[in-house]
Write a protein that holds these residues in place. Structure first.
Motif, PDB file in Angstrom:
ATOM      1  N   ALA A   1      -4.843  -7.322  24.534  1.00 44.62           N
ATOM      2  CA  ALA A   1      -4.307  -8.523  24.025  1.00 44.62           C
ATOM      3  C   ALA A   1      -3.669  -8.038  22.826  1.00 44.62           C
ATOM      4  O   ALA A   1      -2.397  -8.323  22.275  1.00 44.62           O
ATOM      5  CB  ALA A   1      -5.253  -9.637  23.751  1.00 44.62           C
ATOM      6  N   LEU A   2      -4.291  -7.199  21.858  1.00 42.69           N
ATOM      7  CA  LEU A   2      -4.010  -6.479  20.805  1.00 42.69           C
ATOM      8  C   LEU A   2      -2.684  -5.601  21.052  1.00 42.69           C
ATOM      9  O   LEU A   2      -1.869  -5.902  20.074  1.00 42.69           O
ATOM     10  CB  LEU A   2      -5.174  -5.858  19.830  1.00 42.69           C
ATOM     11  N   ALA A   3      -2.737  -4.988  22.080  1.00 40.40           N
ATOM     12  CA  ALA A   3      -1.582  -4.238  22.274  1.00 40.40           C
ATOM     13  C   ALA A   3      -0.311  -4.897  22.352  1.00 40.40           C
ATOM     14  O   ALA A   3       0.748  -4.555  21.973  1.00 40.40           O
ATOM     15  CB  ALA A   3      -1.788  -3.265  23.400  1.00 40.40           C
ATOM     16  N   LYS A   4      -0.622  -5.984  23.354  1.00 38.08           N
ATOM     17  CA  LYS A   4       0.881  -6.964  23.484  1.00 38.08           C
ATOM     18  C   LYS A   4       1.138  -7.440  22.328  1.00 38.08           C
ATOM     19  O   LYS A   4       2.457  -7.465  22.061  1.00 38.08           O
ATOM     20  CB  LYS A   4       0.367  -7.940  24.626  1.00 38.08           C
ATOM     21  N   VAL A   5       0.381  -8.073  21.561  1.00 41.91           N
ATOM     22  CA  VAL A   5       0.772  -8.580  20.199  1.00 41.91           C
ATOM     23  C   VAL A   5       1.422  -7.346  19.399  1.00 41.91           C
ATOM     24  O   VAL A   5       2.466  -7.776  18.722  1.00 41.91           O
ATOM     25  CB  VAL A   5      -0.526  -9.264  19.591  1.00 41.91           C
ATOM     26  N   THR A   6       0.916  -6.173  19.138  1.00 47.55           N
ATOM     27  CA  THR A   6       1.447  -5.053  18.467  1.00 47.55           C
ATOM     28  C   THR A   6       2.869  -4.815  18.946  1.00 47.55           C
ATOM     29  O   THR A   6       3.720  -4.673  18.045  1.00 47.55           O
ATOM     30  CB  THR A   6       0.552  -4.074  18.615  1.00 47.55           C
TER      31      THR A   6
ATOM     32  N   PRO B   1       0.459   0.268  14.969  1.00 46.91           N
ATOM     33  CA  PRO B   1      -0.586   0.412  16.269  1.00 46.91           C
ATOM     34  C   PRO B   1      -1.969   0.924  16.012  1.00 46.91           C
ATOM     35  O   PRO B   1      -2.669   1.248  17.017  1.00 46.91           O
ATOM     36  CB  PRO B   1       0.455   1.368  17.318  1.00 46.91           C
ATOM     37  N   ASP B   2      -2.166   1.175  14.751  1.00 44.63           N
ATOM     38  CA  ASP B   2      -3.398   1.949  14.505  1.00 44.63           C
ATOM     39  C   ASP B   2      -4.433   0.932  14.371  1.00 44.63           C
ATOM     40  O   ASP B   2      -4.803   0.042  13.648  1.00 44.63           O
ATOM     41  CB  ASP B   2      -3.288   2.569  13.201  1.00 44.63           C
ATOM     42  N   LEU B   3      -5.576   1.113  15.398  1.00 46.15           N
ATOM     43  CA  LEU B   3      -6.766   0.328  15.514  1.00 46.15           C
ATOM     44  C   LEU B   3      -7.966   0.943  15.082  1.00 46.15           C
ATOM     45  O   LEU B   3      -8.105   2.054  14.938  1.00 46.15           O
ATOM     46  CB  LEU B   3      -6.790   0.120  17.102  1.00 46.15           C
ATOM     47  N   ALA B   4      -8.777  -0.124  14.454  1.00 49.71           N
ATOM     48  CA  ALA B   4     -10.108   0.374  14.028  1.00 49.71           C
ATOM     49  C   ALA B   4     -11.404  -0.190  15.061  1.00 49.71           C
ATOM     50  O   ALA B   4     -10.789  -1.437  15.276  1.00 49.71           O
ATOM     51  CB  ALA B   4     -10.414   0.230  12.696  1.00 49.71           C
ATOM     52  N   ILE B   5     -12.320   0.396  15.396  1.00 52.48           N
ATOM     53  CA  ILE B   5     -13.423  -0.212  16.203  1.00 52.48           C
ATOM     54  C   ILE B   5     -14.686  -0.214  15.566  1.00 52.48           C
ATOM     55  O   ILE B   5     -14.979   0.680  15.132  1.00 52.48           O
ATOM     56  CB  ILE B   5     -13.618   0.454  17.462  1.00 52.48           C
TER      57      ILE B   5
ATOM     58  N   GLU C   1      -4.818   3.805  26.845  1.00 51.70           N
ATOM     59  CA  GLU C   1      -3.966   3.547  27.748  1.00 51.70           C
ATOM     60  C   GLU C   1      -2.758   2.733  27.304  1.00 51.70           C
ATOM     61  O   GLU C   1      -1.883   2.668  28.103  1.00 51.70           O
ATOM     62  CB  GLU C   1      -4.928   2.913  28.835  1.00 51.70           C
ATOM     63  N   ALA C   2      -3.312   1.604  26.608  1.00 51.69           N
ATOM     64  CA  ALA C   2      -2.354   0.598  26.090  1.00 51.69           C
ATOM     65  C   ALA C   2      -1.311   1.062  25.242  1.00 51.69           C
ATOM     66  O   ALA C   2      -0.531   0.222  24.549  1.00 51.69           O
ATOM     67  CB  ALA C   2      -3.074  -0.638  25.808  1.00 51.69           C
ATOM     68  N   GLY C   3      -1.411   2.183  24.484  1.00 48.46           N
ATOM     69  CA  GLY C   3      -0.479   2.494  23.503  1.00 48.46           C
ATOM     70  C   GLY C   3      -0.839   2.506  21.991  1.00 48.46           C
ATOM     71  O   GLY C   3      -0.102   2.320  21.159  1.00 48.46           O
ATOM     72  N   LEU C   4      -2.292   2.105  21.880  1.00 50.76           N
ATOM     73  CA  LEU C   4      -2.688   1.791  20.626  1.00 50.76           C
ATOM     74  C   LEU C   4      -3.508   3.173  20.044  1.00 50.76           C
ATOM     75  O   LEU C   4      -4.007   3.879  21.072  1.00 50.76           O
ATOM     76  CB  LEU C   4      -3.447   0.749  20.274  1.00 50.76           C
TER      77      LEU C   4
END
Length: 892
Positions: free
Chosen positions: A620-625, A492-496, A513-516
């Motif tokens: 979208a990334l959160a759902k895929v994760t 779940p770890d995201l870079a922006i 909010e989405a859990g990432l």
């Protein structure tokens, strides 16, 4: 043995079945008027097959034979026949030879051997036998009859056998086993996949109802087939024309000189029946019915739709529709556009199932505008036959499809949906939108069973199956873009990375909010950052082991096309094992500069999806994760549950229903005995009608007791007026009694009981319910009015794996109370999970238990105390669970 009961014809045993090659047949019990069918069938069977059946030359059946074989009682003598187009192609029977044993025999017409007929018949014969109290089949087979021997050996039942006097004797324990259910599921999967393949990969197509008028549906279908470049022959059926849109026309399907794989039907609804019969006579493999005038028009239309499905299946045909938009297959070797849509998306790796014909064109236009390539598209309309379950079976084997999208307006068989989707999602992601999700609304053309299941339970079923559920079509396509073109994230770890601080902050808020978790935010890029700046920043975060996925944001301050930035984003993404999505100049879809192609010119993995806002990309990334985490977790095992007495439980429920045919609550000794059958002991409670009885009972229990009101309308009151704890003296009991009566009322209506105080623990509730559509459902939550008001419950469909049970306990919002929240003691969670398995077994074993609730259950550090239980039983239809153990198509 006593004389069998005089049973009526068991219509519930009738079933439409799919055979190994994808064709269909009607399976039904033998009737006394089947004599002519039997004689005609036997005349077509080869001498060798007759010899295998009777172990001697048996060229024809005598009148006595015919009478004996057709006279069955549906109890001690049961026979099933399989018919196609009204002609018998196989027969199977058993004759009881003991209280729980029967001899089974099969005969299949030679032309239909090798189609999996024997295995289908065995499944249904065994199901009927189990209903009639039979536990074992015996059968004798000649050693050279390898086909029949294979049916027995490969069924998945426990089989024993040996050779004696040149004959192999088999004994089959016909109780369903994990192996037999697995074998059945695998056979069902292969057969249904092949039946859909016959519809989506035709070598020739006929349009029945083709019109010379450009504004008619029939001509649009012909035109789209031709202009779409279909590689096989296209035929038009029009009794008054010689050609339609340049395609030769014939008065009837029967007049077409070549073979027809797929017939597209666009005639008035009342003419469709005749078309089905003609297509069956022609040897057509499947029907696509775009005609309207069926279930969406009311009762008469619903009857017409049922007749269409049953007639087609009886003649060996599957049906897409009616009121369907059509089907599309973008494979260049087919280029099939058998639909009313002039828009065909590009070739891709996504399969799309849509029920709505009206929305189908909009969906195709939206997909094409986004540049999302499809492998196949099916609009099933009223879904009289072929459903999303069938398409998932097909896409599971289709090497050209990697992602499955479902736009659902109803689910005809949720149990099967859950089973099929769960198997598919383990290898290919499934994304679904359900209309009517909160209103439970169903379009007019869809005939489904009623359900009382709460929406949260339906959502849980989707999660349990690994289905990615989204709320809108746009959200579905957002998710599909990631799945189709980018790898799955490992966590779940995201870079922006971006050149806009404000958009980066929006993305970070959405991620939280989405859990990432945002672990890197390279927001230092200037608004005028160059391609080289983006390349360095993206390369840096992609190489960071702490990063699982990347969002890139590019906004041009000078209205530039950003081609250089797009080039480096695509380059980094093409070399990355982590998903990268972008907000690239506010564009939606997969812009051309961010695409990568294979040798056929098809956009492939490494292409980078773009979103008009960073929030859409993050969601979208959160759902895929979440899907990636579901897919990588252990599948779990269905654990053995000790101390189960299933037969005794059935006897108890049957005795209650014998005394109360309409059902009701099980109480007293029956309730205690039923729960002990599943290893659950209910803490003793003693009903009292007066304070004197309450004092006497408390003295017998040596005090430290509870006085509790058990009437349903008084349970778990928010003011706790329904229970008085730690009563140690007669004076305290009098005080409790008078105080509770002043609040609650008369003791007769309160249902007062006295119980010994139990060890402290966190109060929880475990329940189950039987639903007409979903079958058994198990629930879990903490006890109390807050749980009821907030709906803080978890749900699963049995059978439960150990992973399912563990997740049920942990996913309710109040779960921290079970794990020492604010200094509390840890509950015995293992005991809770064991209780869930026991309740799941009860729900699965005894469908007459239509509702059960154990609660409150005190979950302490050293075990559980079940303080109360309520179990409601009711008679259920015999066919309620028939599709669990024998393959059959849903009949609505």
């Amino acid at each position: 043995m006593t004389d069998p009961p005089d049973l009526p014809y068991p219509a519930r045993w009738e079933a439409d079945v799919v055979l190994r090659d994808g064709g269909t047949a009607l399976l039904r019990p033998m009737r006394s008027d089947d004599a002519d069918l039997l004689v005609s069938f036997y005349a077509r069977v080869s001498e060798q097959s007759k010899y295998y059946r009777f172990f001697a030359p048996y060229p024809e059946l005598s009148e006595r034979d015919v009478a004996r074989f057709t006279q069955v009682d549906h109890h001690d003598r049961v026979a099933f026949i399989l018919t196609v187009g009204g002609e018998m192609i196989a027969v199977a029977r058993y004759d009881r030879t003991g209280p729980a044993e029967a001899e089974a025999a099969f005969l299949v017409e030679d032309a239909h051997q090798g189609r999996g007929v024997g295995s289908v018949l065995l499944e249904h014969l065994a199901q009927a036998a189990r209903e009639n109290g039979i536990e074992k089949f015996t059968a004798e087979v000649l050693p050279e009859n390898t086909r029949m021997a294979g049916v027995f050996r490969e069924a998945g039942y426990q089989v024993t056998g040996g050779m004696e006097d040149g004959v192999v004797s088999y004994a089959l324990e016909i109780e369903p086993t994990a192996m037999s259910l697995e074998v059945m599921g695998a056979r069902e999967h292969r057969a249904e996949a092949r039946s859909v393949a016959r519809l989506l990969t035709p070598s020739s197509v006929a349009v029945v109802g083709a019109s010379r008028s450009r504004d008619k549906v029939g001509q649009a279908l012909v035109r789209n087939l031709v202009l779409g470049g279909f590689t096989g022959p296209v035929y038009a059926v029009n009794p008054t024309a010689r050609a339609v849109a340049g395609v030769p026309a014939y008065a009837s399907v029967l007049d077409i000189p070549g073979e027809i794989d797929l017939a597209v039907v666009a005639v008035p609804a009342d003419s469709v029946r005749d078309v089905v019969i003609d297509c069956a006579a022609k040897g057509v493999h499947g029907l696509l019915v775009v005609s309207s005038g069926f279930a969406e028009t009311g009762r008469e239309g619903r009857n017409r739709q049922r007749q269409l499905a049953r007639l087609a299946r009886a003649y060996g045909l599957r049906v897409i529709g009616p009121s369907a938009l059509g089907v599309i297959n973008t494979d260049p070797e087919l280029s099939l556009n058998a639909s009313l849509s002039p828009v065909v998306p590009s070739r891709g790796r996504v399969g799309f199932f849509c029920q709505s014909g009206e929305l189908g064109t909009v969906i195709l236009e939206t997909v094409a505008r986004r540049g999302l390539g499809l492998s196949t598209f099916v609009s099933a309309g009223n879904r009289a036959d072929v459903s999303g379950n069938d398409l998932m079976q097909y896409w599971g084997d289709d090497t050209e499809t990697e992602v499955v999208l479902l736009y659902l307006e109803s689910i005809g068989n949720p149990r099967k949906f859950s089973r099929v989707a769960r198997r598919l999602a383990q290898s290919k992601p499934v994304v679904a939108v359900r209309s009517g999700r909160f209103t439970q609304g169903v379009p007019l053309g869809h005939t489904v069973h009623r359900t009382s299941v709460p929406q949260a339970a339906v959502d849980a079923m989707f999660r349990q199956a690994g289905v990615i559920q989204v709320d809108t079509l746009d959200a579905m396509l957002d998710v599909a873009q990631v799945l189709a073109y980018q790898p799955l994230p490992a966590g779940p770890d995201l870079a922006i990375v971006g050149n806009s601080d404000s958009l980066g902050m929006l993305a970070a808020d959405t991620a939280a909010e989405a859990g990432l978790s945002v672990v890197r935010q390279a927001g230092a890029l200037r608004p005028d950052a160059t391609a080289e700046d983006f390349e360095r920043a993206l390369t840096d975060v992609v190489q960071d082991d702490a990063v699982d996925s990347v969002l890139a944001v590019y906004v041009s301050p000078l209205d530039l096309d950003g081609a250089d930035v797009a080039r480096v984003i695509a380059q980094v993404a093409g070399e990355s094992a982590k998903p990268i999505v972008v907000t690239f100049l506010g564009s939606q879809g997969v812009p051309e500069p961010l695409r990568q192609y294979d040798e056929r010119g098809v956009a492939v993995r490494g292409s980078v999806p773009s979103y008009p806002s960073p929030q859409a990309g993050v969601r979208a990334l959160a759902k895929v994760t979440a899907y990636s985490q579901w897919r990588s977790r252990p599948r779990g095992q269905i654990p053995p549950v000790e101390g189960i007495a299933e037969e005794r439980a059935r006897e108890i429920v049957e005795s209650v229903l014998a005394a109360r045919p309409d059902g009701g609550d099980i109480e007293g000794a029956h309730l205690d005995a039923l729960m002990r059958c599943y290893g659950v002991d209910i803490w003793p409670a003693y009903r009292v009608q007066s304070v004197e009885e309450a004092v006497a009972t408390a003295e017998r229990l040596e005090w430290d007791v509870v006085l509790k009101a058990t009437a349903p309308h008084l349970r778990q009151r928010p003011d706790l007026a329904d229970v008085w704890r730690n009563i140690d003296t007669a004076a305290e009991m009098h005080d409790a009694w008078s105080t509770m009566l002043s609040t609650i009322g008369e003791p007769e209506s309160a249902g007062f009981v006295v119980q010994k105080m139990a060890a402290p623990g966190v109060p929880v509730v475990v329940g189950c319910a039987e639903d007409q559509m979903f079958g058994p459902i198990v629930s879990f939550g903490l006890a109390g009015v807050a749980t009821e008001l907030l709906g803080d419950l978890s749900y699963r469909i049995p059978p439960l794996t150990d992973v399912d049970a563990a997740e049920m306990v942990r996913e309710v919002r109040a779960a921290p109370l079970l794990f020492g929240h604010h200094g509390g003691e840890h509950a015995d969670v293992a005991a809770l999970e064991d209780l869930l398995h026991r309740v799941a077994r009860l729900a699965q074993d005894v469908p007459e238990v239509v509702a059960a609730e154990l609660g409150p259950v005190l979950a302490g550090p050293d075990g559980l105390t079940v303080l109360g239980a309520r179990v409601q039983v009711a008679p259920v239809e015999p066919q309620a669970r028939m599709d669990w153990y024998a393959r059959r198509l849903t009949r609505l």
